[in-house]
Motif scaffolding. Structure first.
Motif, PDB file in Angstrom:
ATOM      1  N   ASP A  23     -13.746   2.988  -8.385  1.00  8.27           N
ATOM      2  CA  ASP A  23     -13.704   3.156  -9.834  1.00  8.27           C
ATOM      3  C   ASP A  23     -12.612   2.281 -10.443  1.00  8.27           C
ATOM      4  OD1 ASP A  23     -14.382   4.201 -12.262  1.00  8.27           O
ATOM      5  OD2 ASP A  23     -13.783   6.271 -11.808  1.00  8.27           O
ATOM      6  N   ASP A  24     -12.760   1.971 -11.710  1.00  9.21           N
ATOM      7  CA  ASP A  24     -11.734   1.231 -12.470  1.00  9.21           C
ATOM      8  C   ASP A  24     -11.294  -0.030 -11.738  1.00  9.21           C
ATOM      9  OD1 ASP A  24     -11.963   3.464 -14.013  1.00  9.21           O
ATOM     10  OD2 ASP A  24     -10.065   4.365 -13.369  1.00  9.21           O
ATOM     11  N   GLU A  81     -18.464  -0.663 -16.537  1.00  8.88           N
ATOM     12  CA  GLU A  81     -18.206   0.571 -17.287  1.00  8.88           C
ATOM     13  C   GLU A  81     -17.952   0.267 -18.759  1.00  8.88           C
ATOM     14  OE1 GLU A  81     -15.794   3.825 -15.028  1.00  8.88           O
ATOM     15  OE2 GLU A  81     -14.708   1.929 -14.877  1.00  8.88           O
TER      16      GLU A  81
HETATM   17 MG    MG Z   1     -13.710   4.144 -14.597  1.00  8.95          MG
END
Ligand code: MG
Ligand code: C2E
Ligand code: MG
Length: 733
Positions: free
Chosen positions: A642-643, A699
């Motif tokens: 993620d990220d 995202e």
């Molecule tokens: Mg994220």
């Protein structure tokens, strides 16, 4: 003994008995100072005969100087003015015992124990009482009839020789006393440099020369001047060659090489050896040869000094350990507290800056403690560089630095300088490593006038900055305290969220960019804190992590997400279910078992569950994270990073681990279509992901333009408000 002195009449002259060469002090050999002899006699003729008989004579290599007194009173007056080596004293003058009374005064009133006294009397057979001779330390007793040149000289030589010996003993004693005083004084000097300066000074004192000189020891590029005083003072801390005086440099170098002290007319050069500091040379310029006595004293002194130097060194080390941080050499927390207390007592304004390396834990755990240590050293150097050498710099805790800035007005400039330094990469072990630091500032006296309050408030400002402005800086604000209290309240309430059933999951879809099909959902946590108050994760996840409550909360999330997936799957919506997992959860020993239970209890297919972990965690948890990822992947669970893009990650790590998906952080997607730089980063990440065989998801896609660019760049999947917002489960189905 007295008998022997009186038996002077034999055939062998006293001169023959005295070996004049024996034990001659070097300094005296060339000494031309006359012996001062006082003749006390009421008979003018005695004066004349004595002077005449001894005219031009030298005793022990030195000439003679005579003063004359014709009465006891005159003698007193002269004795009050000057010191004599010898007094030739008439026993009978104005009274029968005028001479003897004077003897008592010389020893007692004039406190001169050294001066030799030869009593003379005109009346043969008249001898003073034995007692007088013993009590008043009289050298000799002669009849005036013995005033021949030869006899006088013999008598004088014996007396002066005795005088000289007494003086030597006396100066030995005084010298030893000086050495003792000097050595014991030295024991209180605790820093090596200060100690070394004292040593040079005391050697000058022992030699009775002006206070100039230096002490040097072995350094990296040859002999280094460790301490210097007087005219040499400017050379302290410099290489010996800097002296520029080639003779002197050569002398010192020879003494160092031969390890033997050398006493030239132009200087005394003393070799010392200290077990801890090694070979040392003290060089003191002089204008005379050093006497044998002084050499011996210096030897004794040298031994004392070596011990003292070691003590000073030990003390310095102890102090170093007690007040310094061994790793970086900076001040430690104790010193910081002392300094804060000292400054706040002084009352002038100053600022306390706390600096914390971002994600240090990740570096330390992920890359090992050695790299961690080097990073800390690099950070220390960076801070010292940005704030200047005068600033008080301490390391009160692991990755925590503290600076005391006096020039409060310059604080913004200094912080800007730091930011600029941080913008460049830091060299750790030859590798350029990006480093960011977050800073918290508290000012004295506005933000506290006690050391403890100030430290606490700078800490609060730092925490606040960490939360809100990572990589930036915050100055303490009283509101922070309010927030801190709120945070504590939040933590208190969070304890019961699971059992009270206050947690909710909202779901946001993930879409295949090519087909537009929904390929999965991400479960996003919400807290129903009160009726109508739905709190987002950014307002409580931190507190949950900090307090460890994220573990039971996270377990609920996984269980609930699995249950929900199963429920939807049963109603023909069999999508992949992604859950977010924070680093703190992975540290929990029960994590894998917890996931297993959630899968088993809900009955979902393991490949329908996807775990989202942050990039920094790859570094942060190191081997433990790899182990968990590998185990879970082995069960069929999918793994997403993620990220991606905002943290540090190691490419090799990424390659080794069984990862399924990279999620490009929203910050790169935001102005992807307007900023070329972001576009190329996204392009790079997509290529990288594909090269590693991963799916790449972008995202936070909010606008069609972003989606278009992503499509051109070959991005696989998207998530964002453009497609749908996180929604409660009822809205998803
Ligand atoms: Mg994220
Ligand atoms: P995340 O995992 O990166 O989740 C995506 C966040 O971006 C979500 O915020 C989502 O609402 C938001 N978002 C999605 N599309 C858009 C968009 O187009 N524009 C904008 N501006 N935002 C978008 P949310 O729900 O507030 O979650 C924030 C973060 O909280 C998550 O970031 C995740 O790191 C964390 N989080 C959420 N739920 C959990 C959880 O159950 N456990 C843990 N440990 N962390 C969670
Ligand atoms: Mg996520």
């Amino acid at each position: 003994m007295i008998d022997r002195r009186f038996s002077t009449g034999g055939g062998v002259s006293d001169l023959d008995l005295i070996d004049l060469r024996d034990d001659e002090p070097v300094a005296l050999a060339a000494d031309e100072t006359p012996w001062r002899v006082l003749i006390v006699d009421d008979d003018e003729q005695v004066h004349q005969v004595t002077r005449f008989a001894l005219q031009g004579s030298r005793v022990l290599g030195r000439p003679l100087h005579f003063d004359s007194a014709y009465s006891a009173d005159e003698a007193r007056a002269l004795l009050a003015q000057s010191r004599y080596s010898l007094i030739l004293l008439d026993v009978v003058m104005e009274t029968e015992d005028a001479g003897l009374k004077l003897v008592g005064e010389i020893r007692e009133r004039f406190e001169d124990p050294a001066v030799r006294i030869v009593l003379r009397t005109g009346q043969p057979g008249y001898a003073p009482e034995i007692e007088v001779i013993q009590n008043y330390d009289i050298n000799d007793y002669r009849a005036k009839s013995e005033l021949t040149s030869q006899r006088l000289l013999t008598s004088l030589t014996a007396a002066l020789r005795s005088y000289q010996q007494i003086c030597t003993i006396e100066s030995n004693r005084a010298g030893l006393q000086r050495v003792l005083d000097a050595s014991s004084g030295l024991m209180t000097v605790r820093a090596v440099r200060g100690f070394a300066e004292r040593v040079v000074l005391q050697i000058c004192n022992i030699l009775a020369v002006p206070a100039d000189g230096l002490l040097c020891g072995d350094g990296d590029g040859g002999l280094q001047i460790l301490a210097a005083i007087g005219r040499d003072a400017a050379y302290a801390g410099r290489p010996l060659d800097a002296l520029g005086d080639s003779d002197r440099v050569a002398r010192i170098a020879t003494v160092r090489r031969t390890e033997r002290s050398e006493f030239a007319a132009s200087g005394a050069c003393l070799f010392l050896r200290s077990p801890r500091l090694g070979a040392l040379v003290v060089d003191v310029p002089t204008n005379k040869r050093t006497s044998e006595l002084d050499r011996r004293l210096l030897d004794i002194y040298a031994i004392n000094v070596a011990v003292g130097l070691d003590n000073a060194h030990l003390f310095e080390e102890l102090e170093l350990y007690a007040f310094h941080d061994a790793l970086t050499g900076l001040w430690n927390r104790t010193s910081l507290e002392r300094e804060l207390a000292r400054r706040s007592a002084l009352g002038s304004p100053f600022a306390l800056v706390l600096a914390d390396i971002d994600n240090f834990q990740a570096v330390n755990d992920g890359l090992g403690h050695e790299i961690g240590d080097r990073t800390l050293k690099a950070a220390a150097a960076l801070l010292a560089d940005a704030f200047g050498p005068a600033v008080f710099l301490a390391r009160p805790a692991a990755d925590n630095f503290a600076l005391i800035v006096d020039d409060v007005a310059r604080l913004p400039t200094l912080l800007a300088a730091l930011a600029q330094r941080l913008a460049r990469n830091v060299l750790v072990d030859g590798h350029a490593v990006p480093m960011t630091m977050t800073l918290g500032v508290a000012r004295f006296p506005q933000h506290g006038n006690a050391a403890a309050t100030l430290f606490r408030n700078a800490g609060i400002a730092l925490k606040q900055a960490k939360r809100r402005d990572r990589g930036g800086y915050r100055e303490f604000d009283n509101r922070f305290e309010v927030e801190l209290k709120e945070r504590l309240n939040t933590i208190r309430e969070l304890r019961h969220v699971v059992e009270r059933g206050e947690l909710r999951l909202h779901y946001q879809g993930k879409y295949d960019l090519g087909s537009g099909q929904r390929v999965g959902v991400e479960a996003l946590l919400r807290w129903q804190r009160g009726p109508g108050e739905l709190v987002g994760p950014d307002r409580f996840i931190d507190a949950a992590e900090e307090s460890g409550l994220i573990v039971p909360i996270g377990a609920w999330v996984v269980a609930e997400a699995c249950r929900q997936q199963r429920e939807w799957a049963a109603r023909c919506l069999d999508v992949s279910m992604a859950v977010n997992v924070s680093p703190r959860q992975l540290k929990d020993a029960d994590f894998t078992a917890m996931v297993d239970r959630a899968i088993a209890d809900s009955g979902i297919a393991p490949d329908r569950l996807e775990i989202e972990i942050t990039e920094s965690l790859l570094l942060g948890e190191g081997d433990r994270a790899s182990e968990i990822i590998t185990t879970l992947r082995g069960r069929g669970v999918r793994i997403a990073i993620d990220d991606f893009g905002i943290g540090h990650s190691s490419l090799s790590r990424l390659q080794q681990l069984p990862i399924d998906r990279l999620k490009i952080d929203r910050s790169f997607v935001t102005d992807l279509d307007v900023r070329a730089e972001n576009r190329s980063i996204v392009d790079l990440v997509i290529k990288l992901g594909h090269a590693l065989g991963l799916k790449v998801l972008a995202e936070g896609v909010e606008r069609a333009e972003q989606a278009e660019v992503l499509l051109t760049l070959g991005c696989d999947e998207v998530q964002g408000y453009l497609f749908d917002r996180p929604r409660p489960p009822s809205d998803v189905a």
